[in-house]
Write a protein that holds these residues in place. Structure first.
Motif, PDB file in Angstrom:
ATOM      1  N   VAL A 161      29.956 -62.123 -42.221  1.00  0.00           N
ATOM      2  CA  VAL A 161      29.074 -63.257 -41.962  1.00  0.00           C
ATOM      3  C   VAL A 161      28.629 -63.810 -43.307  1.00  0.00           C
ATOM      4  CG1 VAL A 161      26.886 -64.004 -40.972  1.00  0.00           C
ATOM      5  CG2 VAL A 161      28.301 -62.357 -39.741  1.00  0.00           C
ATOM      6  N   GLY A 162      28.729 -65.128 -43.479  1.00  0.00           N
ATOM      7  CA  GLY A 162      28.373 -65.745 -44.742  1.00  0.00           C
ATOM      8  C   GLY A 162      27.318 -66.816 -44.594  1.00  0.00           C
ATOM      9  N   GLY A 163      27.236 -67.664 -45.604  1.00  0.00           N
ATOM     10  CA  GLY A 163      26.260 -68.740 -45.632  1.00  0.00           C
ATOM     11  C   GLY A 163      26.726 -69.946 -44.838  1.00  0.00           C
ATOM     12  N   GLN A 164      26.140 -71.099 -45.128  1.00  0.00           N
ATOM     13  CA  GLN A 164      26.371 -72.299 -44.327  1.00  0.00           C
ATOM     14  C   GLN A 164      27.823 -72.762 -44.361  1.00  0.00           C
ATOM     15  OE1 GLN A 164      23.464 -75.270 -45.212  1.00  0.00           O
ATOM     16  NE2 GLN A 164      23.974 -76.547 -43.435  1.00  0.00           N
ATOM     17  N   GLY A 165      28.566 -72.386 -45.399  1.00  0.00           N
ATOM     18  CA  GLY A 165      29.959 -72.811 -45.513  1.00  0.00           C
ATOM     19  C   GLY A 165      30.933 -71.987 -44.704  1.00  0.00           C
ATOM     20  N   GLY A 166      30.483 -70.905 -44.101  1.00  0.00           N
ATOM     21  CA  GLY A 166      31.375 -70.076 -43.294  1.00  0.00           C
ATOM     22  C   GLY A 166      31.406 -68.637 -43.754  1.00  0.00           C
ATOM     23  N   GLN A 167      32.324 -67.874 -43.206  1.00  0.00           N
ATOM     24  CA  GLN A 167      32.367 -66.441 -43.464  1.00  0.00           C
ATOM     25  C   GLN A 167      32.569 -66.094 -44.932  1.00  0.00           C
ATOM     26  OE1 GLN A 167      35.439 -65.541 -40.217  1.00  0.00           O
ATOM     27  NE2 GLN A 167      34.121 -63.729 -40.113  1.00  0.00           N
ATOM     28  N   GLU A 168      33.299 -66.918 -45.660  1.00  0.00           N
ATOM     29  CA  GLU A 168      33.570 -66.609 -47.060  1.00  0.00           C
ATOM     30  C   GLU A 168      32.674 -67.397 -48.014  1.00  0.00           C
ATOM     31  OE1 GLU A 168      37.689 -65.770 -48.191  1.00  0.00           O
ATOM     32  OE2 GLU A 168      38.248 -66.126 -46.090  1.00  0.00           O
ATOM     33  N   ASP A 169      31.583 -67.924 -47.491  1.00  0.00           N
ATOM     34  CA  ASP A 169      30.492 -68.429 -48.321  1.00  0.00           C
ATOM     35  C   ASP A 169      29.581 -67.224 -48.540  1.00  0.00           C
ATOM     36  OD1 ASP A 169      28.438 -69.748 -49.574  1.00  0.00           O
ATOM     37  OD2 ASP A 169      27.880 -70.980 -47.840  1.00  0.00           O
ATOM     38  N   PHE A 170      29.907 -66.428 -49.557  1.00  0.00           N
ATOM     39  CA  PHE A 170      29.409 -65.059 -49.649  1.00  0.00           C
ATOM     40  C   PHE A 170      27.897 -64.964 -49.871  1.00  0.00           C
ATOM     41  CE2 PHE A 170      33.905 -64.344 -51.222  1.00  0.00           C
ATOM     42  CZ  PHE A 170      34.354 -63.841 -50.012  1.00  0.00           C
ATOM     43  N   LEU A 171      27.335 -63.857 -49.372  1.00  0.00           N
ATOM     44  CA  LEU A 171      25.915 -63.562 -49.526  1.00  0.00           C
ATOM     45  C   LEU A 171      25.673 -62.917 -50.884  1.00  0.00           C
ATOM     46  CD1 LEU A 171      25.304 -61.971 -45.982  1.00  0.00           C
ATOM     47  CD2 LEU A 171      25.223 -64.387 -46.642  1.00  0.00           C
ATOM     48  N   SER A 172      24.420 -62.616 -51.175  1.00  0.00           N
ATOM     49  CA  SER A 172      24.070 -61.946 -52.435  1.00  0.00           C
ATOM     50  C   SER A 172      24.437 -60.465 -52.350  1.00  0.00           C
ATOM     51  CB  SER A 172      22.572 -62.072 -52.698  1.00  0.00           C
ATOM     52  OG  SER A 172      21.833 -61.334 -51.727  1.00  0.00           O
ATOM     53  N   ALA A 173      24.474 -59.809 -53.508  1.00  0.00           N
ATOM     54  CA  ALA A 173      24.757 -58.377 -53.542  1.00  0.00           C
ATOM     55  C   ALA A 173      23.705 -57.603 -52.758  1.00  0.00           C
ATOM     56  CB  ALA A 173      24.810 -57.890 -54.989  1.00  0.00           C
ATOM     57  N   GLY A 174      22.444 -58.043 -52.870  1.00  0.00           N
ATOM     58  CA  GLY A 174      21.381 -57.393 -52.114  1.00  0.00           C
ATOM     59  C   GLY A 174      21.550 -57.574 -50.617  1.00  0.00           C
ATOM     60  N   GLY A 175      22.043 -58.759 -50.217  1.00  0.00           N
ATOM     61  CA  GLY A 175      22.291 -59.008 -48.801  1.00  0.00           C
ATOM     62  C   GLY A 175      23.361 -58.088 -48.248  1.00  0.00           C
ATOM     63  N   TYR A 176      24.460 -57.926 -48.987  1.00  0.00           N
ATOM     64  CA  TYR A 176      25.515 -57.032 -48.519  1.00  0.00           C
ATOM     65  C   TYR A 176      25.058 -55.583 -48.519  1.00  0.00           C
ATOM     66  CZ  TYR A 176      28.887 -60.830 -48.405  1.00  0.00           C
ATOM     67  OH  TYR A 176      29.548 -61.997 -48.085  1.00  0.00           O
ATOM     68  N   SER A 177      24.218 -55.215 -49.472  1.00  0.00           N
ATOM     69  CA  SER A 177      23.677 -53.858 -49.474  1.00  0.00           C
ATOM     70  C   SER A 177      22.873 -53.593 -48.206  1.00  0.00           C
ATOM     71  CB  SER A 177      22.798 -53.639 -50.711  1.00  0.00           C
ATOM     72  OG  SER A 177      22.237 -52.340 -50.712  1.00  0.00           O
ATOM     73  N   LYS A 178      22.083 -54.582 -47.761  1.00  0.00           N
ATOM     74  CA  LYS A 178      21.315 -54.432 -46.525  1.00  0.00           C
ATOM     75  C   LYS A 178      22.248 -54.285 -45.327  1.00  0.00           C
ATOM     76  CE  LYS A 178      18.672 -57.890 -45.023  1.00  0.00           C
ATOM     77  NZ  LYS A 178      17.500 -58.802 -44.909  1.00  0.00           N
ATOM     78  N   LEU A 179      23.450 -54.878 -45.410  1.00  0.00           N
ATOM     79  CA  LEU A 179      24.439 -54.766 -44.339  1.00  0.00           C
ATOM     80  C   LEU A 179      25.334 -53.542 -44.512  1.00  0.00           C
ATOM     81  CD1 LEU A 179      25.496 -58.521 -44.001  1.00  0.00           C
ATOM     82  CD2 LEU A 179      23.854 -57.253 -42.604  1.00  0.00           C
ATOM     83  N   GLY A 180      24.948 -52.632 -45.403  1.00  0.00           N
ATOM     84  CA  GLY A 180      25.645 -51.357 -45.537  1.00  0.00           C
ATOM     85  C   GLY A 180      26.816 -51.342 -46.488  1.00  0.00           C
ATOM     86  N   LEU A 181      26.980 -52.408 -47.295  1.00  0.00           N
ATOM     87  CA  LEU A 181      28.109 -52.491 -48.215  1.00  0.00           C
ATOM     88  C   LEU A 181      27.626 -52.423 -49.661  1.00  0.00           C
ATOM     89  CD1 LEU A 181      30.094 -55.386 -46.496  1.00  0.00           C
ATOM     90  CD2 LEU A 181      30.641 -52.934 -46.425  1.00  0.00           C
ATOM     91  N   PRO A 182      27.957 -51.352 -50.389  1.00  0.00           N
ATOM     92  CA  PRO A 182      27.596 -51.292 -51.816  1.00  0.00           C
ATOM     93  C   PRO A 182      28.376 -52.330 -52.600  1.00  0.00           C
ATOM     94  CG  PRO A 182      29.089 -49.504 -51.270  1.00  0.00           C
ATOM     95  CD  PRO A 182      28.745 -50.188 -49.965  1.00  0.00           C
ATOM     96  N   GLY A 183      27.972 -52.551 -53.831  1.00  0.00           N
ATOM     97  CA  GLY A 183      28.602 -53.583 -54.646  1.00  0.00           C
ATOM     98  C   GLY A 183      30.104 -53.461 -54.738  1.00  0.00           C
ATOM     99  N   SER A 184      30.616 -52.233 -54.829  1.00  0.00           N
ATOM    100  CA  SER A 184      32.058 -52.037 -54.974  1.00  0.00           C
ATOM    101  C   SER A 184      32.843 -52.434 -53.725  1.00  0.00           C
ATOM    102  CB  SER A 184      32.346 -50.568 -55.304  1.00  0.00           C
ATOM    103  OG  SER A 184      31.872 -49.727 -54.249  1.00  0.00           O
ATOM    104  N   GLN A 185      32.150 -52.522 -52.568  1.00  0.00           N
ATOM    105  CA  GLN A 185      32.824 -52.887 -51.323  1.00  0.00           C
ATOM    106  C   GLN A 185      32.383 -54.246 -50.790  1.00  0.00           C
ATOM    107  OE1 GLN A 185      33.371 -49.858 -48.290  1.00  0.00           O
ATOM    108  NE2 GLN A 185      32.699 -48.248 -49.688  1.00  0.00           N
TER     109      GLN A 185
END
Length: 529
Positions: A104-128
């Motif tokens: 899930v991404g920003g207003q541009g679609g799935q590959e309008d990527f979120l911040s590193a902190g956002g992905y961390s909250k979704l269970g994905l560390p920076g390397s993933q």
């Protein structure tokens, strides 16, 4: 502020093991017990009611010509609903869907990527995180999944051959955590949009009003279409009773006997003088008696062979070349899935709900949730693969009551896969998604009103991985999330223009708004042929 400390677990919990120590207090309702896996989706009573409906997707078994003409008079008609089969997965407890499973991404679609902190909250560390490693974006299903998504791994195990003809859409939308008040379940609206079956209108793995864990929108409920409970093979085979004649005789001879009984009975019925002076009432009585004999012969003709309905005897489902091995089918979740997909995809039921428990998995580790997501993915994949083998399209919808979040701590166990531990409920990270399989080729995204990427993701998340509540009408209203699913079901049938007349009280906006909420171009023209 009170701080919660989680003890590092020494092992992940088995997919069927109850979840305890979640900080929720003692589970006191069936819903809470299901969400934590304290009881299974099968631990409820059953219903034995069913109605007979017709299915145009399969040729009607032919009675002798002198009786065959009576089938339409008796409501046993070759023309029926002819709609795309619909199955929804109700993951009780608040499963993770966004980020670690479906991107899930920003207003541009799935590959309008979120911040590193956002992905961390979704269970994905920076390397993933996909923002730092593009190889983690997988589009084998059209819809972008994380390459190490447990849902994706499970789907791939069971439906590798179906993936090329599948596409999907994700809907970021808040829903409350662990509550029976989420009106997620769309089955009644799918029925109102035309879905119906030869034996049953709707089925669900729980004997609830909705057929699942979450409620149905109140305004959509149709008492006469309440889902019949189906969660095992015996529920399927018990739908039709052909009597003891099949068994004493083979199926062909049993049908011939019933046809002869019908002919003899019809001659006697024609001479019936019931004492009724009203000719209309007398004719109605005669027709009622006639239809009973014709329906009995017709049912024996179509269902006298036990293999017709039994998923355990379907070689495409169980066995050496089946979707499930003979040992796998002993898993209750697999048997439940096999039973519902058998009825829905073959047109015996119009739509079905598979409710799976134990997704309240913020247990202070990651492995428990990964294992449960993997099994759910296998069940989703089984439905897609069975649709492929039957040459039928399928709309598959996945939702959960609320969601979870991670505080960034990593589970380095084998099944934890180096991802963030789930440490608490978080309704703002919730999302739902649907997949569409088309035997004639991958469904094409709609591009009217907005870009194709914005049709594949209806709404968006803020950079911190919280749902943008102004993104779509559904983003902060679960009733409207169900309406969005109804709209997309109708759009697949090229019936978007009929949505407002079918659901006159909808709240999704004007015609332009409806167009923006339709993910795909039609894959059938009104009904299947």
């Amino acid at each position: 502020m009170k701080r919660h400390h989680f003890r590092k677990r020494q092992r992940a919990l088995h997919p069927d093991e109850p979840l305890t120590g979640l900080g929720h207090g003692k589970a006191i309702s069936r819903r809470e017990m299901l969400g934590r896996g304290l009881i299974s989706g099968a631990a409820f009573g059953s219903l034995g009611l069913f109605g007979l409906f017709s299915n145009p997707r399969e040729a009607m078994a032919a009675l002798s010509s002198d009786l065959d003409g009576l089938k339409s008079d008796c409501g046993i008609m070759a023309a029926g609903a002819g709609k795309i089969p619909f199955i929804c997965f109700d993951l009780a407890g608040g499963a993770n869907i966004a980020g670690s499973n479906v991107l899930v991404g920003g207003q541009g679609g799935q590959e309008d990527f979120l911040s590193a902190g956002g992905y961390s909250k979704l269970g994905l560390p920076g390397s993933q995180a996909p923002s730092s490693d593009p190889s983690t974006v997988n589009r084998d299903l059209g819809l972008a999944f994380h390459s190490d998504s447990a849902f994706l791994r499970g789907i791939r195990e069971k439906a590798a051959a179906a993936m090329a003809n599948t596409n999907g859409c994700v809907i970021p939308a808040r829903s409350e955590n662990d509550t029976a008040n989420n009106p997620h379940n769309p089955l009644y609206g799918i029925f109102s949009a035309g879905a119906d079956g030869e034996l049953l209108s709707l089925i669900g793995s729980r004997s609830s009003v909705s057929g699942g864990n979450s409620m149905s929108p109140d305004s959509s409920i149709i008492a006469s279409a309440r889902p019949t409970k189906v969660d095992r093979a015996s529920d399927v085979t018990g739908l039709v009773d052909t009597g003891k004649l099949v068994g004493l005789l083979d199926q062909e001879d049993a049908v011939a006997v019933m046809e002869s009984i019908a002919r003899i009975s019809h001659k006697r019925i024609d001479r019936l003088n019931s004492g009724l002076t009203d000719s209309n009432r007398r004719d109605n009585l005669r027709n009622l008696l006639r239809c009973g004999y014709v329906e009995a012969a017709d049912i024996t003709d179509r269902y006298g062979d036990p293999a017709t309905l039994n998923p355990m005897l379907d070689a495409d489902i169980v066995g050496p070349g089946g979707i499930f091995s003979s040992s796998e089918i002993n898993d209750r979740e697999f048997e439940k899935t096999a039973s519902i997909m058998k009825l829905v995809i073959n047109g015996y039921a119009g739509a079905g709900c598979i409710s799976m428990g134990g997704f309240d998995y913020h247990t202070g580790d990651r492995a428990t949730g990964e294992q449960r997501d993997l099994r759910a993915g296998r069940c989703m994949g089984a439905c897609l693969e069975y649709a492929r083998r039957r040459g039928m399209p399928l709309m598959l919808y996945v939702f959960s009551d609320g969601s979870v979040a991670s505080n960034g701590r990593i589970d380095d166990s084998v099944n934890g896969r180096g991802k963030g531990e789930w440490t608490g409920d978080n309704s703002s990270t919730a999302a739902s998604f649907f997949l569409v399989y088309n035997p004639n080729g991958r469904p094409a995204l709609n591009s009217n009103g907005s870009s194709a990427d914005q049709h594949q993701q209806l709404g968006w998340m803020r950079s911190d991985a919280s749902v943008e509540t102004a993104g779509t009408p559904a983003a902060n209203n679960v009733n409207l999330l169900a309406q969005t699913v109804w709209l997309n079901y109708m759009a697949l049938h090229d019936q978007l223009g009929q949505f407002s007349s079918t659901f006159p009280n909808h709240s999704l906006g004007n015609a332009d708004s409806l167009e923006r909420l339709a993910a795909f171009q039609p894959i059938v023209n009104g009904t299947l042929t």
